[in-house]
Design a protein around this motif. Structure first.
Motif, short mmCIF file in Angstrom:
data_model
loop_
_atom_site.label_atom_id
_atom_site.label_comp_id
_atom_site.label_asym_id
_atom_site.label_seq_id
_atom_site.Cartn_x
_atom_site.Cartn_y
_atom_site.Cartn_z
N ILE A 72 0.86 -1.19 0.00
CA ILE A 72 0.00 0.00 0.00
C ILE A 72 0.89 1.23 0.00
O ILE A 72 1.76 1.38 0.87
CB ILE A 72 -0.92 0.05 1.24
CG1 ILE A 72 -1.80 -1.20 1.33
CG2 ILE A 72 -1.79 1.31 1.20
CD1 ILE A 72 -2.58 -1.30 2.64
N THR A 73 0.67 2.11 -0.97
CA THR A 73 1.43 3.37 -1.02
C THR A 73 0.56 4.52 -0.54
O THR A 73 -0.67 4.41 -0.49
CB THR A 73 1.92 3.68 -2.45
OG1 THR A 73 0.78 3.96 -3.27
CG2 THR A 73 2.74 2.54 -3.03
N LEU A 119 4.59 15.76 -6.09
CA LEU A 119 4.02 15.22 -4.85
C LEU A 119 3.35 13.88 -5.09
O LEU A 119 3.54 12.92 -4.33
CB LEU A 119 3.03 16.22 -4.26
CG LEU A 119 2.57 16.01 -2.84
CD1 LEU A 119 3.74 15.83 -1.87
CD2 LEU A 119 1.71 17.18 -2.39
N ALA A 120 2.59 13.75 -6.18
CA ALA A 120 1.92 12.49 -6.50
C ALA A 120 2.95 11.39 -6.74
O ALA A 120 2.77 10.24 -6.31
CB ALA A 120 1.01 12.66 -7.71
N ARG A 125 5.81 6.39 -4.30
CA ARG A 125 7.05 5.70 -3.91
C ARG A 125 7.09 5.35 -2.43
O ARG A 125 7.88 4.52 -2.01
CB ARG A 125 8.26 6.57 -4.25
CG ARG A 125 8.53 6.67 -5.73
CD ARG A 125 9.84 7.38 -6.04
NE ARG A 125 9.93 8.73 -5.48
CZ ARG A 125 9.45 9.83 -6.06
NH1 ARG A 125 8.83 9.74 -7.23
NH2 ARG A 125 9.59 11.00 -5.49
N VAL A 126 6.27 6.00 -1.61
CA VAL A 126 6.30 5.77 -0.17
C VAL A 126 5.24 4.74 0.20
O VAL A 126 4.05 4.91 -0.08
CB VAL A 126 6.07 7.09 0.61
CG1 VAL A 126 6.04 6.84 2.11
CG2 VAL A 126 7.14 8.11 0.26
N ARG A 127 5.68 3.68 0.83
CA ARG A 127 4.79 2.59 1.26
C ARG A 127 4.45 2.74 2.73
O ARG A 127 5.22 3.32 3.49
CB ARG A 127 5.45 1.24 1.00
CG ARG A 127 5.80 1.07 -0.46
CD ARG A 127 6.27 -0.32 -0.81
NE ARG A 127 6.53 -0.42 -2.23
CZ ARG A 127 5.60 -0.41 -3.18
NH1 ARG A 127 4.34 -0.32 -2.87
NH2 ARG A 127 5.93 -0.49 -4.45
N LEU A 128 3.31 2.21 3.12
CA LEU A 128 2.94 2.27 4.52
C LEU A 128 3.95 1.54 5.39
O LEU A 128 4.15 1.90 6.55
CB LEU A 128 1.52 1.71 4.74
CG LEU A 128 0.42 2.77 4.72
CD1 LEU A 128 0.35 3.54 3.45
CD2 LEU A 128 -0.90 2.18 5.09
N SER A 129 4.62 0.55 4.84
CA SER A 129 5.68 -0.14 5.60
C SER A 129 6.81 0.82 5.95
O SER A 129 7.45 0.67 7.00
CB SER A 129 6.21 -1.35 4.82
OG SER A 129 6.68 -0.97 3.55
N ASP A 130 7.06 1.83 5.10
CA ASP A 130 8.08 2.84 5.40
C ASP A 130 7.66 3.66 6.61
O ASP A 130 8.48 3.96 7.50
CB ASP A 130 8.29 3.78 4.20
CG ASP A 130 8.76 3.06 2.96
OD1 ASP A 130 9.50 2.06 3.07
OD2 ASP A 130 8.38 3.50 1.85
#
Length: 153
Positions: A72-73, A119-120, A125-130
């Motif tokens: 999930i991003t 921004l989009a 590129r950013v995942r919830l795991s990050d």
């Protein structure tokens, strides 16, 4: 101008859900945000439609993640929320007759489009795991500080 905090609030809730690792009710999630359970149900319904969360009724039921955090991003969540505006700035008039305002709109419009695209792209590129890893790191640091001073969390 009022800011739209739905993305931030939804990410907050999703990380609480992941941390819990068990179904959470709308009431429990609302308590995390200091809001009304109806707001949670409305938001989560949209996330359910896009396959990010699922819900189970009855005793022991509630909301759970439908995918792993690394699947999930931030972009997925933003789209599930209906793609609220990323930038609160806008034109005074969308179709001005004034040539000066047309020039202003042309200059600002290009900048707005570039900023939103940047921004989009970042969101994709950013995942919830990050975010979960960042939370874990911060929690461990706080635990170490408290342990060093003999304090409970």
């Amino acid at each position: 101008m009022k800011q739209d905090s739905r993305l931030s609030a939804t990410l907050h809730v999703l990380l609480h859900m992941a941390d819990r690792g068990a179904p959470m009710t709308s009431e429990e999630l609302a308590a995390c945000l200091g809001t009304n359970p109806v707001v949670i149900r409305r938001t989560m319904a949209g996330l359910r439609e896009t396959g990010l969360v699922r819900s189970e009724k009855g005793h022991g039921g509630g909301w759970t993640l439908a995918r792993a955090l690394d699947a999930i991003t931030l972009g997925d969540v933003h789209r599930a929320l209906g793609e609220p505006a990323l930038i609160a700035l806008g034109h005074r008039s969308e179709n001005p007759q004034c040539l000066v305002e047309q020039a202003v709109n042309a200059a600002l419009g290009g900048a707005f489009a570039e900023a939103e695209a940047l921004l989009a792209g970042h969101f994709d590129r950013v995942r919830l795991s990050d975010l979960a890893a960042d939370f874990s790191r911060r929690f461990d640091e706080r635990r170490q500080i408290h342990a060093k001073h003999g304090q409970a969390l």
